[in-house]
Design an enzyme around this catalytic site. Structure first.
Site, PDB file in Angstrom:
ATOM      1  N   ASN A  44      20.471  27.218 -50.600  1.00  0.00           N
ATOM      2  CA  ASN A  44      20.767  26.042 -49.741  1.00  0.00           C
ATOM      3  C   ASN A  44      22.004  25.366 -50.464  1.00  0.00           C
ATOM      4  O   ASN A  44      21.744  24.711 -51.552  1.00  0.00           O
ATOM      5  CB  ASN A  44      19.657  25.110 -49.708  1.00  0.00           C
ATOM      6  CG  ASN A  44      19.856  23.624 -49.034  1.00  0.00           C
ATOM      7  OD1 ASN A  44      20.839  23.745 -48.647  1.00  0.00           O
ATOM      8  ND2 ASN A  44      19.096  22.801 -49.087  1.00  0.00           N
ATOM      9  N   TRP A  45      23.143  25.350 -49.904  1.00  0.00           N
ATOM     10  CA  TRP A  45      24.542  24.828 -50.687  1.00  0.00           C
ATOM     11  C   TRP A  45      24.531  23.352 -50.475  1.00  0.00           C
ATOM     12  O   TRP A  45      25.266  22.810 -51.068  1.00  0.00           O
ATOM     13  CB  TRP A  45      25.721  25.735 -50.085  1.00  0.00           C
ATOM     14  CG  TRP A  45      25.807  27.017 -50.561  1.00  0.00           C
ATOM     15  CD1 TRP A  45      25.358  27.753 -51.575  1.00  0.00           C
ATOM     16  CD2 TRP A  45      26.832  27.822 -50.380  1.00  0.00           C
ATOM     17  NE1 TRP A  45      25.656  28.789 -52.040  1.00  0.00           N
ATOM     18  CE2 TRP A  45      26.826  28.869 -51.250  1.00  0.00           C
ATOM     19  CE3 TRP A  45      28.284  27.750 -49.394  1.00  0.00           C
ATOM     20  CZ2 TRP A  45      27.928  30.253 -51.158  1.00  0.00           C
ATOM     21  CZ3 TRP A  45      29.052  28.788 -49.426  1.00  0.00           C
ATOM     22  CH2 TRP A  45      28.904  30.077 -50.418  1.00  0.00           C
ATOM     23  N   LYS A  46      23.687  22.794 -49.582  1.00  0.00           N
ATOM     24  CA  LYS A  46      23.896  21.461 -49.391  1.00  0.00           C
ATOM     25  C   LYS A  46      25.118  21.112 -48.912  1.00  0.00           C
ATOM     26  O   LYS A  46      25.878  21.836 -48.320  1.00  0.00           O
ATOM     27  CB  LYS A  46      23.193  20.697 -50.488  1.00  0.00           C
ATOM     28  CG  LYS A  46      21.650  21.080 -50.892  1.00  0.00           C
ATOM     29  CD  LYS A  46      20.934  20.304 -51.778  1.00  0.00           C
ATOM     30  CE  LYS A  46      19.684  20.922 -51.933  1.00  0.00           C
ATOM     31  NZ  LYS A  46      18.733  19.951 -52.807  1.00  0.00           N
ATOM     32  N   HIS A 128      13.839  19.547 -44.441  1.00  0.00           N
ATOM     33  CA  HIS A 128      14.118  19.578 -45.678  1.00  0.00           C
ATOM     34  C   HIS A 128      14.023  18.044 -46.209  1.00  0.00           C
ATOM     35  O   HIS A 128      14.253  17.380 -45.416  1.00  0.00           O
ATOM     36  CB  HIS A 128      15.654  19.804 -46.011  1.00  0.00           C
ATOM     37  CG  HIS A 128      15.811  19.912 -47.599  1.00  0.00           C
ATOM     38  ND1 HIS A 128      16.079  19.197 -48.417  1.00  0.00           N
ATOM     39  CD2 HIS A 128      15.744  21.265 -48.596  1.00  0.00           C
ATOM     40  CE1 HIS A 128      16.194  19.524 -49.714  1.00  0.00           C
ATOM     41  NE2 HIS A 128      16.435  20.557 -49.755  1.00  0.00           N
ATOM     42  N   GLU A 130      15.387  16.057 -48.001  1.00  0.00           N
ATOM     43  CA  GLU A 130      16.683  15.325 -47.874  1.00  0.00           C
ATOM     44  C   GLU A 130      16.652  14.696 -46.480  1.00  0.00           C
ATOM     45  O   GLU A 130      17.218  13.847 -46.283  1.00  0.00           O
ATOM     46  CB  GLU A 130      17.756  15.943 -48.439  1.00  0.00           C
ATOM     47  CG  GLU A 130      17.647  16.160 -49.946  1.00  0.00           C
ATOM     48  CD  GLU A 130      18.587  17.206 -50.645  1.00  0.00           C
ATOM     49  OE1 GLU A 130      19.467  17.910 -50.082  1.00  0.00           O
ATOM     50  OE2 GLU A 130      18.103  17.672 -51.833  1.00  0.00           O
ATOM     51  N   GLU A 202       8.591  22.877 -51.462  1.00  0.00           N
ATOM     52  CA  GLU A 202       9.794  22.364 -52.228  1.00  0.00           C
ATOM     53  C   GLU A 202       9.098  20.926 -52.646  1.00  0.00           C
ATOM     54  O   GLU A 202       9.060  20.115 -52.073  1.00  0.00           O
ATOM     55  CB  GLU A 202      11.184  22.161 -51.557  1.00  0.00           C
ATOM     56  CG  GLU A 202      11.599  23.415 -51.189  1.00  0.00           C
ATOM     57  CD  GLU A 202      13.263  23.211 -51.122  1.00  0.00           C
ATOM     58  OE1 GLU A 202      13.579  23.784 -51.602  1.00  0.00           O
ATOM     59  OE2 GLU A 202      13.540  22.005 -50.524  1.00  0.00           O
ATOM     60  N   GLY A 208      16.489  19.240 -57.830  1.00  0.00           N
ATOM     61  CA  GLY A 208      17.613  18.610 -58.402  1.00  0.00           C
ATOM     62  C   GLY A 208      17.377  17.918 -59.608  1.00  0.00           C
ATOM     63  O   GLY A 208      18.468  17.274 -60.120  1.00  0.00           O
ATOM     64  N   SER A 248      14.748  23.301 -58.378  1.00  0.00           N
ATOM     65  CA  SER A 248      15.140  23.863 -59.735  1.00  0.00           C
ATOM     66  C   SER A 248      14.914  25.192 -60.209  1.00  0.00           C
ATOM     67  O   SER A 248      14.545  25.531 -61.271  1.00  0.00           O
ATOM     68  CB  SER A 248      14.764  22.668 -60.791  1.00  0.00           C
ATOM     69  OG  SER A 248      14.993  21.414 -60.628  1.00  0.00           O
ATOM     70  N   GLY A 269      18.566  25.614 -54.528  1.00  0.00           N
ATOM     71  CA  GLY A 269      20.032  24.579 -54.415  1.00  0.00           C
ATOM     72  C   GLY A 269      20.995  24.817 -55.352  1.00  0.00           C
ATOM     73  O   GLY A 269      21.755  25.831 -55.404  1.00  0.00           O
ATOM     74  N   GLY A 270      21.027  24.084 -56.253  1.00  0.00           N
ATOM     75  CA  GLY A 270      22.165  24.038 -57.391  1.00  0.00           C
ATOM     76  C   GLY A 270      22.612  25.031 -57.958  1.00  0.00           C
ATOM     77  O   GLY A 270      23.623  25.547 -58.001  1.00  0.00           O
TER      78      GLY A 270
HETATM   79  P1  13P Z   1      17.618  22.506 -56.501  1.00  0.00           P
HETATM   80  O1  13P Z   1      17.487  24.026 -56.718  1.00  0.00           O
HETATM   81  O2  13P Z   1      19.001  22.203 -56.747  1.00  0.00           O
HETATM   82  O3  13P Z   1      16.449  21.706 -57.027  1.00  0.00           O
HETATM   83  O4  13P Z   1      17.294  22.253 -54.997  1.00  0.00           O
HETATM   84  C1  13P Z   1      16.230  22.759 -54.354  1.00  0.00           C
HETATM   85  C2  13P Z   1      16.320  22.640 -52.815  1.00  0.00           C
HETATM   86  O5  13P Z   1      16.422  21.382 -52.252  1.00  0.00           O
HETATM   87  C3  13P Z   1      16.557  23.712 -52.028  1.00  0.00           C
HETATM   88  O6  13P Z   1      16.320  23.435 -50.661  1.00  0.00           O
END
Ligand code: 13P
Length: 297
Positions: A44-46, A128, A130, A202, A208, A248, A269-270
Site C-alpha cells: 500500500n503505497w498510500k 483502510h 486512514e 491492521e 506507521g 509496521s 505500507g512504509g
Molecule cells: P505501515 O506498514 O507503514 O505501518 O502501514 C501499514 C498500512 O497501513 C498498510 O495498509
C-alpha cells in the site's frame, strides 16, 4: 442486471468455486505446500511516489517468488505508469487504494470499480483505517464498496483493526467482529468465491508507528477473524479466505509473524516503498510457507 439474474450468476459462481476448490484451483492455491491459500503480499503505497520514482522502483525490484502473489497498490493516477514500468510479463498484480461503490456519476474526485478494473487493477483496498479515520468512512459505506468491488471483478482487501484504547480495554475482538460483520452484511447468500475476498488485520496503533503487533497478538486476531468468517459462511469457505497482517511489517519481523497458521501474507505500507524491502517480505512469506510444509503438521 435484474435481481434474479444477479442471483443466478452468484449461484453459478459459487458452484464453480466449489468445483474448483475440489479439483484444485492452481491459479490461487499454494499447491506446493498443500494449502488452499496462496500467500499474498500487498504494497500500500498510500500517497507516495511520482512517475520517475515508480520507474526507479520497477527497475530495482528483484525477481519475486512465484509461490507468493505480489500486489502493488499505487495512487490511482500511477496505475498505468506502474503497469508499463513492470512490463506485460510481470507477475506483480496491480491494486487500488480506494474506490466508490457507484459505477459512475457525479462523485467528484472518485474512481469506480469498473474504472479501476479498466486500469488493470485486480485488487482494491477497502475500509483502510486512514479512510475510516481521516475521511469519515462508516461501516455501511465500506460494505457497499465490498459488494461493488466483487461485482466488478475486483478483489477487495478489506481492512479491519482496533485503536490502542480499544485494545487496552479488551475490546479488540468486539471491534473486529463488528467491522467484519458490517462489511460483509451486503453480500447475502450465496457467498462470493472465497478466493476473491482478502481480509487484512491492521491494528491502528501499529500503522506507521514502528510498533508491531506481537506474533501472539497477530495470530489470535487472525484466528478470530477466520472463526468469525466460518460463523457467517462455513468452515470450508473460511478456510480459503486469505488473511493478511498490516502494521509496521518489515523484512525483520515478517518471518516471525508468518509462522502463524492463519497468516497468509502482509499488507505493507512504509517498507513497500523500498523495492528490496518489499522483495524481502515476499521472500519471508515464501520461506515461511516452505517451512510449514516441512515442519510437523
Ligand atoms: P505501515 O506498514 O507503514 O505501518 O502501514 C501499514 C498500512 O497501513 C498498510 O495498509
Amino acid at each position: 442486471m435484474s435481481d434474479w439474474k444477479e442471483q443466478v450468476e452468484r449461484v453459478v459462481r459459487q458452484v464453480v468455486a466449489e468445483v474448483l476448490s475440489a479439483e484444485g484451483d492452481a491459479a490461487l492455491q499454494d499447491l506446493s505446500s498443500g494449502s488452499l491459500r496462496k500467500p499474498l503480499v500487498a504494497a500500500n503505497w498510500k500517497m507516495h511516489q511520482t512517475r520517475a520514482e515508480v520507474r526507479q522502483f520497477a527497475d530495482r525490484l528483484p525477481e519475486l517468488s512465484a509461490s507468493v502473489e505480489s500486489v502493488i497498490c499505487p495512487p490511482a493516477i500511477l496505475l498505468p505508469i506502474l503497469a508499463e514500468a513492470l512490463g506485460v510479463d510481470s507477475p506483480v498484480r496491480l491494486g487500488a487504494q480506494n474506490m466508490h461503490p457507484a459505477n459512475k456519476g457525479a462523485f467528484t474526485g472518485e474512481h469506480s470499480a469498473p474504472m479501476l478494473r479498466d486500469a488493470d487493477a485486480r485488487y482494491v483496498i477497502v475500509g483502510h483505517s486512514e479512510r475510516r479515520g481521516l475521511f469519515g468512512e462508516e461501516d455501511d459505506f465500506v460494505a457497499e464498496k465490498v459488494k461493488a468491488a466483487l461485482k466488478a471483478g475486483l478483489r477487495p482487501i478489506l481492512c479491519i483493526g482496533e485503536v490502542l484504547a480499544e485494545r487496552e480495554e479488551g475490546a479488540t475482538f468486539r471491534v473486529l467482529r463488528g467491522q467484519l460483520t458490517a462489511a460483509l452484511s451486503e453480500l447475502g447468500a450465496p457467498a462470493p468465491d472465497p478466493a476473491d475476498l482478502v481480509v487484512a488485520y491492521e491494528p491502528i496503533w501499529a500503522i506507521g508507528t514502528g510498533r508491531t503487533a506481537s506474533v501472539a497478538q497477530a495470530g489470535e486476531a487472525l484466528a478470530f477473524v477466520r472463526e468469525r468468517l466460518a460463523e457467517i459462511f462455513g468452515w470450508a469457505w473460511a478456510d480459503r479466505v486469505r488473511l493478511l497482517y498490516g502494521g509496521s511489517a518489515t523484512p525483520e519481523n515478517a518471518t516471525d509473524l508468518a509462522s502463524r497458521p492463519d497468516l497468509d501474507g502482509f499488507l505493507v505500507g512504509g517498507a513497500s516503498l523500498d523495492p528490496e524491502k518489499f522483495a524481502r517480505i515476499v521472500l519471508a512469506m515464501h520461506e515461511a510457507r516452505a517451512a510449514k510444509k516441512e515442519g510437523p503438521r
